[in-house]
Design an enzyme around this catalytic site. Structure first.
Site, PDB file in Angstrom:
ATOM      1  N   ASP A 140     -31.093 -29.826 -60.653  1.00  0.00           N
ATOM      2  CA  ASP A 140     -30.101 -29.667 -59.603  1.00  0.00           C
ATOM      3  C   ASP A 140     -30.821 -29.848 -58.262  1.00  0.00           C
ATOM      4  O   ASP A 140     -32.052 -29.996 -58.206  1.00  0.00           O
ATOM      5  CB  ASP A 140     -29.411 -28.283 -59.721  1.00  0.00           C
ATOM      6  CG  ASP A 140     -28.035 -28.290 -59.085  1.00  0.00           C
ATOM      7  OD1 ASP A 140     -27.191 -27.461 -59.455  1.00  0.00           O
ATOM      8  OD2 ASP A 140     -27.786 -29.161 -58.211  1.00  0.00           O
TER       9      ASP A 140
HETATM   10  C1  GLC Z   1     -25.104 -29.015 -56.122  1.00  0.00           C
HETATM   11  C2  GLC Z   1     -24.533 -28.458 -57.395  1.00  0.00           C
HETATM   12  C3  GLC Z   1     -24.478 -29.445 -58.519  1.00  0.00           C
HETATM   13  C4  GLC Z   1     -24.218 -30.825 -57.970  1.00  0.00           C
HETATM   14  C5  GLC Z   1     -25.431 -31.214 -57.159  1.00  0.00           C
HETATM   15  C6  GLC Z   1     -25.263 -32.589 -56.480  1.00  0.00           C
HETATM   16  O1  GLC Z   1     -25.943 -28.086 -55.487  1.00  0.00           O
HETATM   17  O2  GLC Z   1     -25.127 -27.269 -57.896  1.00  0.00           O
HETATM   18  O3  GLC Z   1     -23.457 -29.008 -59.423  1.00  0.00           O
HETATM   19  O4  GLC Z   1     -24.017 -31.739 -59.028  1.00  0.00           O
HETATM   20  O5  GLC Z   1     -25.762 -30.259 -56.170  1.00  0.00           O
HETATM   21  O6  GLC Z   1     -24.241 -32.528 -55.535  1.00  0.00           O
END
Ligand code: GLC
Length: 710
Positions: free
Chosen positions: A253
């Site tokens: 993430d």
């Molecule tokens: C965010 C979220 C994740 C998402 C990623 C990209 O912080 O936790 O679910 O896919 O970043 O946007």
């Protein structure tokens, strides 16, 4: 390729880093990372672009820069639609309709491919039990069985939902693992779970996505029992890669590897990168520890370049799967965007999904609104807003149909009296002038429709709440309008269950509209005027009070259950002084414009031999005055087990449509597989003994029949 080029292929930066040099710098817990031109030229993938034109420009510039001309992979959070937005996943859970879920994902995939996106960061399949957490909106709810079905349906929809393969995109199941059990309902925190709870309730939906062939998996931000899930060897190397044999691409993430330092797990960026690489993570999103640690890890023997090559192979295979080496622009086309975005076909899919997701909680004879009604008040701070959800990607609120628009389209705008009524702020106090104006609009109207609840940004990532009841201003408004109009209906937008004990008696009708997307207002109007009927059921328990969170139906009985749920306090029982134990509205609950009754469940036998099955039957009857659809649910309870089992566990459901007065016998086959669980001896098996069987119209209801598994 040089090692640095390989490590950059394993690094993902937002599109802005590739188009605006000034942003080719990451700032975060480990401070600045300034990428060189050469490093930027070798980046493997990007996220958060908007549109075909931008994708083609970025790809073209990249191919001119990259010495190996390896095309970029484009990824995006297409969680409930790309530009034509369907209801949030929690609302889609309420449909209990996997084929509709699949259809919505296939539609989103078509629009994404046209915009040049090859991967969506979905489905999010985290089991959720705590409505204080803003991201419950992104899950399909509190039940592992339903979540597994919806997890599979989303992977099928995104990856195989369209006949033309080029319209399909890769799915990325997330957040591995158990992010939904975040402590106190807050993001980025600790999760403490036993292995049993993990394997029994929290891991199945990720496994379901993998068994369905999901291409990617995203790890999470939370700690699991003190270890960051972004680099959790037991979760990733042992279970995911080992036990489950997942050979797809793992992505972190957003800068979660460097957050290991902030968590207090690692002291250096090197250790963050080392752990990420040792746990076979293939792509690092928006941090640069692989770049910083990769060469040193090899030099110090933590891993070999062959290990790096395995990750590289997975990334290049994914690009190959999308044909990017032959055509680096994929299906990106402004012309196709114009054809698909907000098309009537796509709107119709979203409208159906919205109509099938909204839940009728209460209706004391007010709904449906009578034909020929000509004088309606529409009141509330959310009445004129297009309610798309937190992860609405390229969706635009102004393109979504508001409740006001939907209702006006039916009765004629000249017949609608509007008032704001109150502020929608999270702790808004009532404003006497606004209340007075609302009462004036409501007085004399045949119906007063209040559109209240949460703003779009009051749920979703990092939007947790300590109070999930309605703000005082909204409670005051409901009471004031109901006092002057007996046909008051409350429509609630929300990304989470709400605690409605303080208001549920103050108006005769309540419906949950969730965050319904582009066609939300039309769906609300069609339901209120009876052009279609409610069929949805709650995918998450709605508590009386926030203090009951986390609350969920599949809990255990306790050693001292209350003798009955009659609101009285029974000393020395598992209960509260100031609230019932169970929810105000349970999982699986929902009303429609007719009424249904279900008879006692009968079993084909009171014994089940090993490898055998038992058939449960019950008769459901439409006792109301119009045709309607209900959801018959099958629950089981393993009465006595080596690890205590929940009072009820969903094991099947079916929609049953009946004419007024019609009755039908429904049956469910119960097999030994449905009785299996992770036993105290570590096996996954069914233990002999007594089982209760419920065939009911919601959880926490019904009378059990029992059989014995030999
Ligand atoms: C965010 C979220 C994740 C998402 C990623 C990209 O912080 O936790 O679910 O896919 O970043 O946007």
């Amino acid at each position: 390729m040089t090692l640095e080029e390989k490590l950059m292929q394993m690094t993902q930066l937002i599109a802005a880093c590739l188009t605006d040099r000034a942003q080719a710098t990451i700032t975060g817990p480990t401070g600045r990372v300034d990428f060189t031109e050469a490093q930027i030229a070798s980046v493997g993938s990007t996220l958060n672009l908007i549109g075909a034109a931008e994708m083609k420009a970025i790809q073209k510039a990249h191919l001119e820069r990259d010495p190996h001309a390896i095309p970029l992979l484009f990824m995006m959070d297409v969680i409930h639609g790309y530009r034509t937005i369907y209801p949030i996943p929690l609302a889609m859970g309420a449909t209990f309709d996997t084929s509709l879920m699949e259809k919505c994902c296939a539609m989103a995939a078509r629009e994404s491919a046209a915009a040049g996106v090859q991967v969506t960061f979905g489905p999010m399949v985290d089991l959720v039990r705590d409505a204080r957490w803003g991201r419950v909106m992104e899950s399909t709810g509190e039940d592992p069985y339903l979540n597994c079905l919806m997890s599979r349906a989303q992977v099928r929809g995104f990856q195989h939902g369209n006949e033309d393969e080029s319209d399909n995109i890769s799915a990325c199941v997330k957040h591995y693992a158990a992010y939904g059990a975040a402590e106190a309902g807050r993001d980025y925190t600790e999760v403490n779970l036993s292995e049993h709870a993990l394997r029994e309730f929290y891991l199945p939906a990720y496994r379901a996505a993998i068994d369905e062939g999901v291409d990617m998996l995203m790890t999470a931000f939370n700690l699991l029992n003190g270890i960051p899930t972004a680099g959790h060897k037991w979760l990733i190397n042992d279970i995911l890669r080992g036990e489950w044999g997942f050979d797809g691409t793992i992505i972190t993430d957003y800068s979660s590897l460097v957050q290991m330092k902030t968590h207090g797990y690692t002291e250096t960026a090197f250790d963050c990168g080392r752990i990420g690489l040792e746990t076979t993570t293939d792509i690092e999103m928006m941090s640069a520890t692989f770049l910083e640690a990769g060469a040193e890890c090899i030099k110090r023997g933590y891993l070999t370049e062959a290990d790096i090559d395995k990750s590289l192979r997975r990334i290049l295979d994914l690009k190959e799967k999308h044909g990017l080496f032959d055509n680096p622009y994929g299906k990106a086309s402004e012309e196709l965007e114009d054809k698909l975005f907000l098309s009537e076909e796509h709107r119709a899919i979203c409208r159906t999904a919205a109509e099938k997701s909204m839940v009728l909680l209460k209706n004391d004879g007010v709904l449906p609104i009578k034909d020929g009604t000509k004088n309606v008040a529409v009141i509330g701070p959310l009445a004129k807003c297009g309610m798309i959800g937190f992860w609405s990607c390229a969706g635009r609120a102004e393109e979504a149909v508001s409740a006001y628009d939907g209702i006006s389209a039916i009765v004629g705008e000249e017949n609608v009296r509007y008032a704001v009524g109150c502020s929608s702020a999270v702790r808004a106090a009532a404003d006497p002038d606004m209340i007075a104006a609302a009462k004036e609009a409501a007085e004399g109207a045949e119906y007063a429709i209040l559109v209240l609840g949460e703003e779009r940004e009051m749920s979703g990532e990092s939007n947790s709440k300590t109070d999930i009841s309605l703000p005082e201003a909204q409670r005051e408004l409901i009471r004031a309008v109901s006092a002057v109009n007996k046909n008051t209906v409350v429509v609630l937008y929300t990304g989470r269950p709400l605690a409605l004990a303080d208001v549920i008696d103050d108006a005769p009708a309540y419906m949950i509209a969730w965050q319904p997307g582009t066609e939300g207002g039309t769906a609300i109007a069609n339901l209120l005027f009876g052009k279609c009927d409610f069929t949805a059921r709650l995918p998450m328990s709605f508590p009386y009070y926030t203090g009951q969170c986390p609350i969920f139906y599949n809990r255990t009985r306790t050693g001292r259950p209350k003798p009955k749920n009659d609101g009285k306090h029974y000393i020395y029982t598992s209960s509260y002084l100031d609230s019932p134990v169970g929810p105000l509205f349970p999982f699986g609950y929902g009303l429609s414009y007719t009424r249904f009754e279900i008879g006692e469940v009968s079993l084909s036998s009171d014994k089940m031999a090993r490898g055998g099955s038992v058939t449960a039957k019950a008769t459901v009857k439409n006792t109301g005055s119009r045709r309607g659809t209900t959801l018959v649910q099958l629950y089981i309870n393993d009465r006595f087990a080596s690890i205590v089992r929940p009072m009820q566990e969903l094991r099947g459901f079916m929609h049953v449509e009946l004419d007024a007065g019609e009755a039908r016998e429904v049956s469910f086959e119960i097999t030994e597989d449905m009785l299996k669980f992770h036993t105290a001896s570590g096996e996954y098996s069914a233990e002999s003994g007594e089982f209760g069987v419920y065939v009911a119209l919601s959880a926490e209801s019904g009378k059990a029949a029992t059989f014995v598994l030999e």
